[in-house]
Design a protein around this motif. Structure first.
Motif, PDB file in Angstrom:
ATOM      1  N   LEU A  60      55.600  27.025  20.187  1.00 14.44           N
ATOM      2  CA  LEU A  60      55.506  26.625  21.591  1.00 14.44           C
ATOM      3  C   LEU A  60      55.172  27.822  22.476  1.00 14.44           C
ATOM      4  CD1 LEU A  60      58.444  24.154  22.325  1.00 14.44           C
ATOM      5  CD2 LEU A  60      56.017  23.631  22.035  1.00 14.44           C
ATOM      6  N   ARG A  61      54.312  27.591  23.433  1.00 19.44           N
ATOM      7  CA  ARG A  61      53.976  28.618  24.421  1.00 19.44           C
ATOM      8  C   ARG A  61      54.531  28.166  25.768  1.00 19.44           C
ATOM      9  NH1 ARG A  61      47.532  29.340  22.884  1.00 19.44           N
ATOM     10  NH2 ARG A  61      47.851  29.809  20.651  1.00 19.44           N
ATOM     11  N   ILE A  62      55.507  28.873  26.254  1.00 12.24           N
ATOM     12  CA  ILE A  62      56.210  28.492  27.486  1.00 12.24           C
ATOM     13  C   ILE A  62      55.833  29.464  28.592  1.00 12.24           C
ATOM     14  CG2 ILE A  62      58.474  28.131  28.538  1.00 12.24           C
ATOM     15  CD1 ILE A  62      59.453  27.691  25.584  1.00 12.24           C
ATOM     16  N   TYR A  63      55.228  28.935  29.639  1.00 10.49           N
ATOM     17  CA  TYR A  63      54.782  29.764  30.759  1.00 10.49           C
ATOM     18  C   TYR A  63      55.732  29.550  31.942  1.00 10.49           C
ATOM     19  CZ  TYR A  63      50.466  30.203  28.068  1.00 10.49           C
ATOM     20  OH  TYR A  63      49.556  30.461  27.078  1.00 10.49           O
ATOM     21  N   THR A  64      56.244  30.632  32.474  1.00 11.18           N
ATOM     22  CA  THR A  64      57.151  30.559  33.626  1.00 11.18           C
ATOM     23  C   THR A  64      56.513  31.240  34.834  1.00 11.18           C
ATOM     24  OG1 THR A  64      58.339  32.665  33.375  1.00 11.18           O
ATOM     25  CG2 THR A  64      59.025  30.832  31.958  1.00 11.18           C
ATOM     26  N   THR A  65      57.175  31.081  35.964  1.00 12.22           N
ATOM     27  CA  THR A  65      56.701  31.727  37.203  1.00 12.22           C
ATOM     28  C   THR A  65      57.293  33.125  37.383  1.00 12.22           C
ATOM     29  OG1 THR A  65      58.531  30.841  38.516  1.00 12.22           O
ATOM     30  CG2 THR A  65      56.567  29.462  38.310  1.00 12.22           C
ATOM     31  N   ASP A 298      51.346  23.621  23.093  1.00 12.10           N
ATOM     32  CA  ASP A 298      51.723  23.662  21.679  1.00 12.10           C
ATOM     33  C   ASP A 298      51.051  24.851  21.003  1.00 12.10           C
ATOM     34  OD1 ASP A 298      49.081  22.963  21.170  1.00 12.10           O
ATOM     35  OD2 ASP A 298      49.541  20.895  20.621  1.00 12.10           O
ATOM     36  N   GLU A 299      51.223  24.931  19.674  1.00 16.72           N
ATOM     37  CA  GLU A 299      50.713  26.095  18.941  1.00 16.72           C
ATOM     38  C   GLU A 299      49.195  26.188  18.974  1.00 16.72           C
ATOM     39  OE1 GLU A 299      51.962  22.817  16.026  1.00 16.72           O
ATOM     40  OE2 GLU A 299      52.727  23.783  17.837  1.00 16.72           O
ATOM     41  N   ASP A 300      48.517  25.091  19.300  1.00 16.97           N
ATOM     42  CA  ASP A 300      47.050  25.102  19.385  1.00 16.97           C
ATOM     43  C   ASP A 300      46.550  25.264  20.815  1.00 16.97           C
ATOM     44  OD1 ASP A 300      46.741  24.690  16.598  1.00 16.97           O
ATOM     45  OD2 ASP A 300      47.190  22.550  16.895  1.00 16.97           O
ATOM     46  N   GLY A 301      47.467  25.495  21.744  1.00 10.70           N
ATOM     47  CA  GLY A 301      47.063  25.688  23.129  1.00 10.70           C
ATOM     48  C   GLY A 301      46.878  24.406  23.912  1.00 10.70           C
ATOM     49  N   ARG A 302      47.264  23.281  23.339  1.00 10.38           N
ATOM     50  CA  ARG A 302      47.136  22.010  24.062  1.00 10.38           C
ATOM     51  C   ARG A 302      48.309  21.835  25.029  1.00 10.38           C
ATOM     52  NH1 ARG A 302      45.560  20.175  18.752  1.00 10.38           N
ATOM     53  NH2 ARG A 302      47.758  19.650  18.374  1.00 10.38           N
ATOM     54  N   LEU A 303      48.008  21.405  26.221  1.00  8.13           N
ATOM     55  CA  LEU A 303      49.038  21.203  27.248  1.00  8.13           C
ATOM     56  C   LEU A 303      49.901  20.013  26.872  1.00  8.13           C
ATOM     57  CD1 LEU A 303      50.039  22.080  30.122  1.00  8.13           C
ATOM     58  CD2 LEU A 303      48.538  20.295  31.032  1.00  8.13           C
ATOM     59  N   ILE A 304      51.219  20.222  26.809  1.00  9.89           N
ATOM     60  CA  ILE A 304      52.116  19.106  26.509  1.00  9.89           C
ATOM     61  C   ILE A 304      53.080  18.806  27.660  1.00  9.89           C
ATOM     62  CG2 ILE A 304      51.988  19.426  24.019  1.00  9.89           C
ATOM     63  CD1 ILE A 304      54.626  20.893  24.089  1.00  9.89           C
ATOM     64  N   TRP A 305      53.190  19.706  28.603  1.00  5.54           N
ATOM     65  CA  TRP A 305      54.025  19.445  29.796  1.00  5.54           C
ATOM     66  C   TRP A 305      53.604  20.411  30.895  1.00  5.54           C
ATOM     67  CZ3 TRP A 305      57.200  22.346  32.899  1.00  5.54           C
ATOM     68  CH2 TRP A 305      57.985  21.643  33.836  1.00  5.54           C
ATOM     69  N   GLU A 306      53.621  19.938  32.145  1.00  2.00           N
ATOM     70  CA  GLU A 306      53.274  20.776  33.285  1.00  2.00           C
ATOM     71  C   GLU A 306      54.146  20.400  34.470  1.00  2.00           C
ATOM     72  OE1 GLU A 306      49.225  22.457  35.451  1.00  2.00           O
ATOM     73  OE2 GLU A 306      49.179  20.521  34.420  1.00  2.00           O
TER      74      GLU A 306
END
Length: 509
Positions: A60-65, A298-306
């Motif tokens: 998982l790639r989790i982006y924060t502010t 996800d691990e492939d860079g697909r957006l799963i939540w925003e």
């Protein structure tokens, strides 16, 4: 680390040897669960969205502010400021360095919290919910609420400006009987802790501008009592601050509040207060809420939540809550900016970047048990709280927020200035610039600034009879100054801002 765990008897020496021989399977960017308050908040949110099994899976790639530089800088500044307080001669409370987390007792040392947000969106840039997450997981930002002290005053003055008063409304700064307020007791003369010094003096009739800039307690109480509690309660709600607790015996339909609420005896959270302060540089509106999660891939860079707020920010369609008029917001800014030069925030100025363009408001409670400090520019707002979570006790006698919190605020804005250079907060079209005489509260003339330049003058010199909006015109009013120096100081006149009359606003052709 394994050897230390064995010495502390968490594992056996045999287990330590076995584990040390094993290969490590590391997630290159793991979510640092259990190491800070903000990571706990993030983990809790994404688990609610995705479920624990999915969150704990790799990839998982989790982006924060959160801005790492701001987070690290403010965290170090908070720790250092609290340590400096504990090193003061005669400091009598438990110190963090003396606390043994294996003792089975709760920590009772001094705590602190820092929250820094983007003004427009509410995106969190720095978040410290406490001093040491390992010792205490309680998150002051999410769960705490403390008496706000003089940090509440801008919202009292906002209510006053919205109900017909102005920055040059005259109010009495003189001793007040505490039986009228009931702050910290019921008898005696109420103290003056708002000016952030131990040598406060009463100044007689002053302007509302001076009352807020210097955090005058008695003068602010008198203005509040003259206005009444209802406009103040409404204005708190407008800014997103919780309603004070009404007096026992009163009802929701007919609530009764003591005047002490005007000077911050009631609690609020750091989130409420910081978001409320964003309305000042935002022209009277504030973000609906803060947010710190941007998106998850996800691990492939697909957006799963925003995040909904992140989407609104990217589309420049942020939902904001109206708190005050553009005129009132700028009047507050003009006063809080001037406070850095001749008000309660003077000692904070040296910690801030040179040519700081924003405003600052100190916040100290009557018992010196809670210190708040808020600062903003046109890009960001930062809120700081220092105090104890257990019991009611002073940080130390005469603990003013301009002393305890200034270094933290300075660090926050020096770092943010490098990352997000601030611009000027310009007057909106809804206000006009007016120069007034501080003695009479009327429009200033050349006489107010330069009276008999080369000689001393003890005679009265009339002010202009021209009245600014909200300034009462009085032909008999005079501008009297005894034994003036050759060039009276510019502080005898001040620039303030008034809501424009309809005729001064440009209208479509």
């Amino acid at each position: 680390m394994l050897n230390r765990m064995a010495r502390e008897k968490y594992i056996t020496p045999e287990e330590a040897q076995r584990l040390s021989s094993m290969d490590l399977g590391l997630n290159p960017k793991p979510l640092k669960r259990g190491v800070s308050h903000i990571y706990d908040r993030i983990y809790a949110e994404i688990t609610a969205y995705l479920g624990e099994e999915r969150v704990n899976a790799a990839g998982l790639r989790i982006y924060t502010t959160i801005d790492k530089k701001l987070q690290d800088a403010t965290g170090k500044a908070l720790s250092q400021a609290l340590e400096n307080i504990e090193k003061r001669p005669g400091y009598s409370h438990q110190k963090a360095e003396d606390y043994d987390r294996f003792s089975g007792t709760k920590p009772r040392y001094l705590e602190g919290a820092v929250l820094m947000v983007d003004n427009q969106s509410g995106a969190v840039l720095a978040y410290h919910g406490g001093r040491n997450h390992t010792n205490r997981q309680y998150d002051v930002i999410k769960e705490g609420a403390r008496p706000t002290g003089t940090a509440i005053l801008p919202f009292l003055y906002a209510a006053a400006f919205d109900t017909g008063k102005s920055p040059v409304t005259r109010i009495l700064d003189d001793a007040i009987d505490n039986r009228l307020t009931g702050i910290g007791g019921s008898e005696g003369i109420l103290g003056e802790w708002g000016a952030e010094n131990s040598r406060n003096r009463y100044e007689g009739m002053i302007t509302a501008h001076r009352g807020l800039a210097a955090s005058k307690i008695a003068a602010s109480l008198r203005m509040g009592m003259d206005m009444g509690t209802a406009p103040f309660i409404k204005k708190l709600a407008d800014f997103g601050i919780r309603k004070p607790v009404r007096e026992a015996g009163s009802t929701e339909v007919n609530p009764v509040y003591r005047p002490k609420i005007f000077v911050g005896t009631e609690p609020a959270s750091l989130t409420e207060m910081t978001l409320a302060y964003t309305a000042i540089p935002n022209g009277g509106s504030r973000p609906e809420n803060i947010y710190y999660l941007d998106r998850i891939e996800d691990e492939d860079g697909r957006l799963i939540w925003e995040s909904t707020q992140a989407i609104e920010t990217r589309n420049n369609a942020q939902v904001r809550k109206g708190a005050a008029s553009t005129a009132t917001a700028f009047q507050l800014h003009n006063i809080l900016h001037s406070s850095l030069k001749n008000g309660s925030a003077q000692r904070v100025a040296d910690s801030l970047p040179a040519n700081f363009k924003g405003g600052v408001k100190t916040g100290t409670t009557y018992d010196f048990g809670d210190n708040w400090l808020f600062g903003y520019d046109d890009r960001v707002t930062c809120g700081i709280w220092i105090g104890f979570l257990e019991g009611k006790k002073p940080i130390y006698n005469g603990a003013f927020s301009s002393d305890t919190c200034a270094s933290i605020l300075g660090t926050a804005f020096k770092e943010s200035e490098r990352l997000f250079p601030a611009g000027e907060l310009v007057p909106p079209p809804s206000v006009e610039r007016v120069e007034i005489c501080l003695t009479t509260g009327k429009r200033a003339t050349h006489s107010c600034y330069d009276i008999d330049r080369w000689t001393r003058n003890t005679a009265a010199t009339p002010c202009s009879n021209t009245s600014a909006r909200g300034i009462p015109a009085s032909p008999s009013a005079t501008c009297t100054e005894k034994t003036l120096p050759r060039r009276p100081p510019p502080s005898r006149r001040r620039t303030v801002f008034f809501p424009c009359l309809p005729s001064c606003l440009s209208s479509p052709s």
